[in-house]
Design a protein around this motif. Structure first.
Motif, PDB file in Angstrom:
ATOM      1  N   PHE A 112      42.932  34.161  44.142  1.00 41.37           N
ATOM      2  CA  PHE A 112      41.986  34.611  45.166  1.00 41.37           C
ATOM      3  C   PHE A 112      41.722  33.557  46.231  1.00 41.37           C
ATOM      4  O   PHE A 112      41.552  33.874  47.395  1.00 41.37           O
ATOM      5  CB  PHE A 112      40.676  35.060  44.495  1.00 41.37           C
ATOM      6  N   ALA A 134      46.832  37.865  37.861  1.00 40.52           N
ATOM      7  CA  ALA A 134      45.574  37.112  37.831  1.00 40.52           C
ATOM      8  C   ALA A 134      45.127  36.778  36.412  1.00 40.52           C
ATOM      9  O   ALA A 134      44.167  36.043  36.223  1.00 40.52           O
ATOM     10  CB  ALA A 134      44.491  37.909  38.553  1.00 40.52           C
ATOM     11  N   GLU A 135      45.858  37.284  35.423  1.00 38.28           N
ATOM     12  CA  GLU A 135      45.408  37.097  34.040  1.00 38.28           C
ATOM     13  C   GLU A 135      45.466  35.626  33.621  1.00 38.28           C
ATOM     14  O   GLU A 135      46.417  34.911  33.910  1.00 38.28           O
ATOM     15  CB  GLU A 135      46.287  37.923  33.092  1.00 38.28           C
ATOM     16  N   VAL A 136      44.409  35.192  32.935  1.00 42.85           N
ATOM     17  CA  VAL A 136      44.387  33.843  32.367  1.00 42.85           C
ATOM     18  C   VAL A 136      44.594  33.991  30.859  1.00 42.85           C
ATOM     19  O   VAL A 136      43.757  34.551  30.162  1.00 42.85           O
ATOM     20  CB  VAL A 136      43.052  33.120  32.659  1.00 42.85           C
ATOM     21  N   ILE A 169      34.698  27.473  48.965  1.00 41.18           N
ATOM     22  CA  ILE A 169      34.005  27.928  47.770  1.00 41.18           C
ATOM     23  C   ILE A 169      32.870  26.973  47.416  1.00 41.18           C
ATOM     24  O   ILE A 169      31.712  27.376  47.272  1.00 41.18           O
ATOM     25  CB  ILE A 169      34.993  28.007  46.577  1.00 41.18           C
ATOM     26  N   GLU A 175      24.657  31.638  34.601  1.00 42.07           N
ATOM     27  CA  GLU A 175      25.946  32.118  35.094  1.00 42.07           C
ATOM     28  C   GLU A 175      26.715  32.638  33.890  1.00 42.07           C
ATOM     29  O   GLU A 175      26.640  32.069  32.806  1.00 42.07           O
ATOM     30  CB  GLU A 175      26.703  30.982  35.803  1.00 42.07           C
ATOM     31  N   ILE A 176      27.449  33.739  34.081  1.00 43.03           N
ATOM     32  CA  ILE A 176      28.089  34.410  32.941  1.00 43.03           C
ATOM     33  C   ILE A 176      29.546  33.973  32.820  1.00 43.03           C
ATOM     34  O   ILE A 176      30.353  34.279  33.682  1.00 43.03           O
ATOM     35  CB  ILE A 176      28.041  35.943  33.124  1.00 43.03           C
ATOM     36  N   HIS A 211      28.900  35.401  38.129  1.00 45.10           N
ATOM     37  CA  HIS A 211      29.871  34.588  37.392  1.00 45.10           C
ATOM     38  C   HIS A 211      29.664  33.093  37.647  1.00 45.10           C
ATOM     39  O   HIS A 211      29.292  32.354  36.743  1.00 45.10           O
ATOM     40  CB  HIS A 211      31.292  35.026  37.775  1.00 45.10           C
ATOM     41  N   ARG A 212      29.869  32.642  38.874  1.00 43.14           N
ATOM     42  CA  ARG A 212      29.735  31.222  39.174  1.00 43.14           C
ATOM     43  C   ARG A 212      28.943  30.956  40.450  1.00 43.14           C
ATOM     44  O   ARG A 212      29.124  29.919  41.082  1.00 43.14           O
ATOM     45  CB  ARG A 212      31.103  30.580  39.384  1.00 43.14           C
ATOM     46  N   LEU A 245      34.982  36.517  46.403  1.00 44.63           N
ATOM     47  CA  LEU A 245      36.092  35.701  46.895  1.00 44.63           C
ATOM     48  C   LEU A 245      36.613  34.710  45.859  1.00 44.63           C
ATOM     49  O   LEU A 245      37.782  34.330  45.875  1.00 44.63           O
ATOM     50  CB  LEU A 245      35.628  34.924  48.145  1.00 44.63           C
ATOM     51  N   TYR A 246      35.754  34.278  44.928  1.00 49.36           N
ATOM     52  CA  TYR A 246      36.144  33.159  44.068  1.00 49.36           C
ATOM     53  C   TYR A 246      37.134  33.571  42.961  1.00 49.36           C
ATOM     54  O   TYR A 246      38.221  33.030  42.864  1.00 49.36           O
ATOM     55  CB  TYR A 246      34.876  32.519  43.488  1.00 49.36           C
ATOM     56  N   HIS A 247      36.754  34.537  42.125  1.00 46.73           N
ATOM     57  CA  HIS A 247      37.650  34.943  41.033  1.00 46.73           C
ATOM     58  C   HIS A 247      37.914  36.441  41.014  1.00 46.73           C
ATOM     59  O   HIS A 247      38.391  36.983  40.013  1.00 46.73           O
ATOM     60  CB  HIS A 247      37.070  34.550  39.670  1.00 46.73           C
ATOM     61  N   GLY A 248      37.519  37.104  42.079  1.00 45.78           N
ATOM     62  CA  GLY A 248      37.858  38.510  42.200  1.00 45.78           C
ATOM     63  C   GLY A 248      37.065  39.474  41.348  1.00 45.78           C
ATOM     64  O   GLY A 248      37.458  40.637  41.203  1.00 45.78           O
ATOM     65  N   TRP A 249      35.955  39.041  40.768  1.00 47.82           N
ATOM     66  CA  TRP A 249      35.122  40.011  40.040  1.00 47.82           C
ATOM     67  C   TRP A 249      34.737  41.104  41.042  1.00 47.82           C
ATOM     68  O   TRP A 249      34.365  40.807  42.188  1.00 47.82           O
ATOM     69  CB  TRP A 249      33.854  39.354  39.469  1.00 47.82           C
ATOM     70  N   ILE A 260      37.276  42.311  35.966  1.00 51.90           N
ATOM     71  CA  ILE A 260      37.402  40.858  35.898  1.00 51.90           C
ATOM     72  C   ILE A 260      38.889  40.551  35.845  1.00 51.90           C
ATOM     73  O   ILE A 260      39.522  40.689  34.794  1.00 51.90           O
ATOM     74  CB  ILE A 260      36.648  40.294  34.663  1.00 51.90           C
ATOM     75  N   PRO A 261      39.495  40.187  36.974  1.00 55.85           N
ATOM     76  CA  PRO A 261      40.959  40.076  37.028  1.00 55.85           C
ATOM     77  C   PRO A 261      41.560  39.092  36.023  1.00 55.85           C
ATOM     78  O   PRO A 261      42.699  39.295  35.592  1.00 55.85           O
ATOM     79  CB  PRO A 261      41.228  39.610  38.466  1.00 55.85           C
ATOM     80  N   ALA A 262      40.817  38.050  35.613  1.00 56.20           N
ATOM     81  CA  ALA A 262      41.359  37.101  34.634  1.00 56.20           C
ATOM     82  C   ALA A 262      41.582  37.783  33.284  1.00 56.20           C
ATOM     83  O   ALA A 262      42.350  37.295  32.465  1.00 56.20           O
ATOM     84  CB  ALA A 262      40.425  35.905  34.484  1.00 56.20           C
TER      85      ALA A 262
END
Ligand code: FES
Ligand code: FE2
Lengths: 288, 199
Positions: free
Chosen positions: A118, A130-132, A240, A256-257, B36-37, B54-58, B69-71
């Protein structure tokens, strides 16, 4: 010396990078900040003097291409990076970048793979991948540091040396609250790792200076090419970092989650908490 | 003004807000902080009626619930994960935002109104001073109807932004002419000159 109110002993006890030799003009005093305190740096040739406003000297050392100092009289030893002794590697340093965020947020962002598709779209990641995958996080108890290992991520252009996409393997090392080192597979030498790292100078609780380095076997790219690759990536991260609310890092997990992909950040926050870190973190009453 | 499928940052007192409009034309006001963050959601991307951080696409649906949650593409995000949503209604050519806990009713404004001008003032502005010599009726604590002797009815709303000063928003009744708009706009600019430079 008067200590800022929220400065905890662990943060106080560290060595901090202030810049490279060439960042301090020979024979001329440079003012800088560290942990909300003023410092003066004076370089004469290879000799560096760091002093407090009333002129008291602080100890210094030259390591990893940077000048380091500490406010503590019994500092926690600066960690070893054995790869700096490997003569075939090239060291490229990027110089100071000022960022309006907690230095701890900058460390956490550097640890994070989930943002690649992203924030570094088309370079370090793509949205379709995008998967971790699950990775391992462990504590090195003896050295009191964190490692994240077996990290894998699909990247279209993993490094300045990479010509095509593929899965890149990573390791992350957290030896210091304001240092983070990334080890990534090195395309010209399978089995070896390239290093990229940050030495962060926390000037205020919500402002920091990021010093960074690249330590690689790469022979194909010039220093300038490697530097531009890193700088471009870092500018994307900065958008960011300067827009996270709050600017200091929350240690309370309820604010934060996290998900499984954030395992390294969870470990980092726990480690900070266990070491009594309060500097540059969210405290009760901040979020109202 | 927020176009369809776009976002905007706004501030009310010390609250940082992400305002956005989906393809459905509905305006939303959320706390400007991804759960998230903490990334400002006003930097997010709107596709159809969902906002992606923008950060992790949630990705959040129009009601604020995180549904992607794309991750972790195979994970159904727990229903408890969501952005903090504020009450948001659009009347009188303006967006009105309140905390969900705030029980006051959104303003009732008859007819259709066209935005004329929004102006930033570096100071805190009291509406009562600004309209002292005008024929006005209050709409609520933050807005007044104004009846200028020489033009169309205006609606003036104040948006306090804490240390960032004040935004004043002026809208005119749909019947207003182009001249009315120009005159009203000049009137507001003149006020800014008086409060910011002369005073
Ligand atoms: S901060 Fe919004 S998705 Fe991570
Ligand atoms: Fe990044």
């Amino acid at each position: 010396m008067t200590m800022p109110t929220h400065l905890d002993p662990f943060t106080h006890a560290q060595w901090y990078a202030l810049g490279r030799d060439e960042d301090f003009p020979d024979g001329r005093k440079t003012q800088t900040r560290l942990l909300s305190q003023d410092l003066t740096v004076l370089r004469r040739g290879r000799t560096i003097e760091v002093t407090l406003p009333q002129g008291q000297p602080r100890p210094t050392q030259h390591r990893y291409g940077h000048v380091w100092t500490t406010f503590s009289d019994t500092p926690r030893a600066l960690y070893d990076i054995p790869e700096f002794e490997e003569v075939e590697r090239r060291l490229i340093t990027a110089g100071a970048v000022h960022v309006r965020c907690s230095g701890l947020r900058a460390v956490e962002n550097f640890l994070d793979m989930a943002h690649f598709p992203f924030v570094h779209t088309g370079i370090l990641g793509v949205e379709e991948h995008a998967e971790v995958e699950k990775y391992d996080v462990s504590m090195d108890v003896e050295r009191d540091e964190i490692w994240a290992t077996n990290c894998m991520f699909f990247q279209p252009v993993a490094a300045a040396t990479a010509k095509a996409g593929g899965t890149t393997k990573y390791k992350y090392r957290l030896p210091h609250p304001y240092s983070v080192i990334l080890y990534k597979t090195c395309p010209p030498r399978p089995g070896e790792w390239d290093l990229i790292g940050l030495f962060i100078q926390p000037t205020e609780e919500d402002v920091c200076i990021v010093h960074s380095f690249v330590l690689v076997f790469d022979q194909d790219n010039t220093d300038t090419e490697l530097l531009h690759f890193q700088q471009n990536i870092f500018l994307q991260d900065r958008i960011i970092l300067e827009n996270q609310i709050p600017r200091r890092l929350p240690l309370d997990m309820r604010l934060e989650i996290p998900t499984r992909a954030d395992a390294s950040s969870i470990a980092f926050r726990r480690w900070l908490k266990a070491n009594g870190v309060t500097w540059s973190t969210v405290r009760a009453g901040d979020m109202e | 003004m927020i176009q369809n499928e776009s976002t905007m940052r706004s501030v009310i007192e010390n609250n940082d807000l992400a305002l956005w409009r989906g393809a459905d034309g509905v305006a939303r006001a959320w706390e400007n902080r991804c759960p998230h963050r903490g990334m400002r959601l006003s930097y997010g991307i709107v596709r159809k009626n969902r906002l992606t951080c923008l950060y992790h696409g949630w990705t959040f649906n129009g009601e604020g619930r995180c549904d992607k949650i794309p991750a972790h593409p195979n994970l159904d995000p727990p229903t408890t994960i969501g952005a903090k949503v504020y009450k948001c209604v659009e009347v009188g050519g303006l967006l009105w935002v309140a905390h969900t806990e705030n029980s006051s009713e959104p303003p009732v404004i008859n007819g259709s109104w066209i935005p004329c001008r929004s102006l930033h003032f570096t100071k805190k502005i009291a509406l009562s001073n600004l309209i002292a010599r005008m024929d006005a009726d209050p709409l609520n604590a933050h807005a007044q109807y104004l009846n200028p002797p020489d033009g169309a009815k205006m609606l003036l709303a104040v948006q306090p932004m804490g240390k960032r000063g004040t935004m004043l928003h002026l809208t005119l009744h749909a019947e207003a002419t182009r001249e009315d708009h120009l005159r009203a706009s000049r009137w507001l600019i003149a006020h800014r000159l008086t409060t910011e430079i002369i005073a």
